[in-house]
Design a protein around this motif. Structure first.
Motif, PDB file in Angstrom:
ATOM      1  N   PHE A  71       6.671  -7.452  18.124  1.00 18.90           N
ATOM      2  CA  PHE A  71       8.010  -8.001  17.924  1.00 18.90           C
ATOM      3  C   PHE A  71       8.596  -7.687  16.548  1.00 18.90           C
ATOM      4  CE2 PHE A  71       5.795 -10.888  20.899  1.00 18.90           C
ATOM      5  CZ  PHE A  71       6.598 -10.678  22.019  1.00 18.90           C
ATOM      6  N   GLY A  72       7.830  -7.016  15.685  1.00 13.78           N
ATOM      7  CA  GLY A  72       8.361  -6.604  14.401  1.00 13.78           C
ATOM      8  C   GLY A  72       8.325  -7.654  13.316  1.00 13.78           C
ATOM      9  N   LYS A  73       7.741  -8.810  13.585  1.00 11.80           N
ATOM     10  CA  LYS A  73       7.620  -9.822  12.536  1.00 11.80           C
ATOM     11  C   LYS A  73       6.512 -10.804  12.874  1.00 11.80           C
ATOM     12  CE  LYS A  73      11.307 -12.767  14.462  1.00 11.80           C
ATOM     13  NZ  LYS A  73      12.592 -13.436  14.151  1.00 11.80           N
ATOM     14  N   GLY A  74       5.867 -11.283  11.826  1.00 11.20           N
ATOM     15  CA  GLY A  74       4.820 -12.278  12.003  1.00 11.20           C
ATOM     16  C   GLY A  74       4.751 -13.162  10.780  1.00 11.20           C
ATOM     17  N   TYR A  75       4.748 -14.478  11.002  1.00 14.09           N
ATOM     18  CA  TYR A  75       4.698 -15.443   9.908  1.00 14.09           C
ATOM     19  C   TYR A  75       3.523 -16.386  10.129  1.00 14.09           C
ATOM     20  CZ  TYR A  75       9.622 -13.968   9.868  1.00 14.09           C
ATOM     21  OH  TYR A  75      10.770 -13.228   9.890  1.00 14.09           O
ATOM     22  N   LEU A 135       0.645  -0.128   6.885  1.00 14.64           N
ATOM     23  CA  LEU A 135       1.243   0.306   8.153  1.00 14.64           C
ATOM     24  C   LEU A 135       2.767   0.309   8.087  1.00 14.64           C
ATOM     25  CD1 LEU A 135      -1.054  -1.617  10.690  1.00 14.64           C
ATOM     26  CD2 LEU A 135      -1.103   0.831  10.168  1.00 14.64           C
ATOM     27  N   GLY A 136       3.327  -0.093   6.933  1.00 10.71           N
ATOM     28  CA  GLY A 136       4.775  -0.022   6.741  1.00 10.71           C
ATOM     29  C   GLY A 136       5.496  -1.351   6.766  1.00 10.71           C
ATOM     30  N   THR A 163       9.416  -0.569  12.478  1.00  7.93           N
ATOM     31  CA  THR A 163       8.439   0.318  13.122  1.00  7.93           C
ATOM     32  C   THR A 163       7.192   0.391  12.251  1.00  7.93           C
ATOM     33  OG1 THR A 163      10.228   1.681  14.027  1.00  7.93           O
ATOM     34  CG2 THR A 163       8.008   2.622  14.056  1.00  7.93           C
ATOM     35  N   LEU A 164       6.033   0.244  12.866  1.00 16.76           N
ATOM     36  CA  LEU A 164       4.778   0.432  12.153  1.00 16.76           C
ATOM     37  C   LEU A 164       4.324   1.872  12.321  1.00 16.76           C
ATOM     38  CD1 LEU A 164       2.797  -2.812  13.150  1.00 16.76           C
ATOM     39  CD2 LEU A 164       4.033  -2.363  11.018  1.00 16.76           C
ATOM     40  N   LYS A 165       3.805   2.447  11.248  1.00 12.71           N
ATOM     41  CA  LYS A 165       3.341   3.834  11.298  1.00 12.71           C
ATOM     42  C   LYS A 165       1.875   3.891  10.875  1.00 12.71           C
ATOM     43  CE  LYS A 165       7.866   5.920  10.466  1.00 12.71           C
ATOM     44  NZ  LYS A 165       7.985   6.439  11.848  1.00 12.71           N
ATOM     45  N   ALA A 169       1.178   0.909  16.722  1.00 12.44           N
ATOM     46  CA  ALA A 169       1.873   1.660  15.666  1.00 12.44           C
ATOM     47  C   ALA A 169       2.054   3.117  16.082  1.00 12.44           C
ATOM     48  CB  ALA A 169       1.089   1.578  14.361  1.00 12.44           C
ATOM     49  N   GLU A 170       3.001   3.792  15.444  1.00 15.38           N
ATOM     50  CA  GLU A 170       3.215   5.221  15.716  1.00 15.38           C
ATOM     51  C   GLU A 170       2.165   6.039  14.971  1.00 15.38           C
ATOM     52  OE1 GLU A 170       7.126   6.399  14.627  1.00 15.38           O
ATOM     53  OE2 GLU A 170       8.111   5.159  16.161  1.00 15.38           O
TER      54      GLU A 170
END
Length: 436
Positions: free
Chosen positions: A110-114, A138-139, A157-159, A183-184
């Motif tokens: 989901f592009g975020k984690g808290y 990972l970015g 995006t994670l790379k 990740a990409e």
């Protein structure tokens, strides 16, 4: 606050089956957030910490169906991300150390984690740097709210990236692996933890469609994929509980059989107990501990120096069993040096054993020398309070071997890691009752 009343000095007999692995469960349950498809997990232990995590997933909107004892189906196809930034989450997430491992899956999908600063045992510093440094490589962008002790990572995006972890953290490795699978490109994690429970996570993720190689080594290679599917998974038996029952049998001079231990995943655990002079017999996939009528003799090193047992990352000896080893050594024939390298507050429960008559010298926060009684002097019953999960069970083992009736308060700490421990001990002859 709950209390155990234990009448010690009774021999136990029979067989006991270990629960599913607590430390594996905390990783595997977080991984269900990586896919919208159904994931069926069995042999889940019915313990406080795991149930808290299941409730946390339910609050995220994960659909949960109980299939039977220890078996659940999870489906995270409608995750409520607003819960992440709610006041309720700050309370729920801070009550469990394992909640940190939801961050990797949420970040990946989901592009975020808290996460609020997680709770857990007060056994020393347990820093989170490894987790977040991995996410940043990972970015992801990191943020920390000092007022609320609230951590966060975000990334469109994670790379994939190469990383050398500063410590072989089990939860850190698990978290980074769960982020990297979506990740990409390619991620390489060197100095990765390689515990059986981490291997179990990687195998499960591969069945879901991930591409992880090097499983079981300290270098993992992960080719990112676009999505993961559903699967089914069964937990290993809990190696810490298995070690606890070995120690219990020796201390109470009891004949016990521990059923279905998954021998190949126990590593050095049987051999470490054998160094204390305890007979650990393999019977198929069971462990049989015969009655030690004449006690057990601690080995020394080949140069005659005192035996030292210390913890280390896998395949070294797990730190979670050092408390058990220490208690068992109090009635051994011989002396032993315990060296707790990984946590600086884990040996502080020894004062309670000294009150019971044990001969222990606490050298410093990391080391204790134990001079065994060789059963020539019984430990004496006392009243004590459980400081954490593993120390609590160690004190329980001491109480079951001691002369008289002991009282252990704050047993909620024990319940965090051991399923229905009083009922299961009663079934093999222990005189233990729970008092609210």
């Amino acid at each position: 606050m709950g209390t155990f009343k234990i009448e010690g000095g009774h021999k136990l007999k029979g067989s006991i089956t270990p629960q599913g692995a607590k430390n594996e469960a905390l990783q595997i349950l977080c991984a269900v957030l990586l896919t919208p498809e159904k994931v069926v997990i069995s042999n889940i232990p019915d313990i406080v910490d795991v149930n808290k995590l299941i409730n946390l997933l339910e609050n995220f909107g994960v659909k949960i169906q109980k299939n039977g004892q220890g078996s659940y189906t999870f489906q995270a196809d409608d995750v409520n991300l607003e819960y992440l930034e709610s006041e309720r989450f700050k309370v729920d997430g801070s009550g469990l150390r394992g909640s940190i491992m939801i961050v990797g899956p949420l970040l990946a999908r989901f592009g975020k984690g808290y996460i609020p600063k997680p709770g857990g045992d007060k056994i020393g510093r347990r820093r989170l740097d490894t987790h977040f440094e991995g996410f940043m490589k990972l970015g992801a962008k990191f943020r920390f709210n000092k007022e609320d002790h609230f951590y966060g990572v975000e990334a469109k995006t994670l790379k994939g990236a190469y990383m050398l972890l500063d410590e072989a953290s089990v939860t850190g490795t698990a978290n980074i692996v769960m982020a990297a699978v979506l990740a990409e490109g390619k991620t390489t994690i060197y100095n990765a933890a390689c515990e059986p429970y981490l291997q179990q996570l990687c195998k499960m993720l591969n069945r879901m469609g991930a591409k992880i190689t090097g499983v079981g080594s300290n270098m993992l290679h992960i080719e990112g994929v676009k999505e993961l599917g559903g699967t089914s998974h069964r937990m290993l038996p809990d190696m810490i509980e298995i070690g606890s029952w070995i120690g219990l049998a020796a201390m109470t001079k009891s004949e016990l059989t521990i059923k279905g231990v998954s021998w190949d995943d126990l590593g050095v655990i049987p051999s470490v107990f054998r160094k204390l002079g305890i007979t650990v017999e393999r019977q198929g996939d069971d462990i049989h501990i015969p009655e030690h009528k004449d006690g057990y003799n601690v080995q020394s090193f080949i140069d005659g120096s005192i035996l030292t047992i210390s913890d280390a990352p896998w395949p070294g000896f797990t730190p979670d069993l050092l408390s058990i080893i220490l208690v068992v050594a109090t009635q051994a024939n011989g002396s032993l040096l315990i060296h707790q390298k990984m946590f600086e507050s884990r040996l502080f429960f020894v004062d309670k054993l000294i009150d019971m008559g044990a001969k222990i010298i606490l050298c410093d926060p990391h080391r204790a020398t134990v001079i065994g009684h060789d059963f020539k002097s019984d430990l004496q019953a006392t009243t004590m309070t459980s400081p954490d999960i593993r120390a609590g069970v160690s004190l329980l083992i001491a109480a079951l071997s001691a002369k008289g009736t002991s009282t252990i308060h704050n047993i909620e700490q024990i319940d965090r890691g051991y399923e229905r421990i009083d009922e299961r001990l009663q079934a093999i002859g222990a005189k233990i009752i729970r008092v609210d």
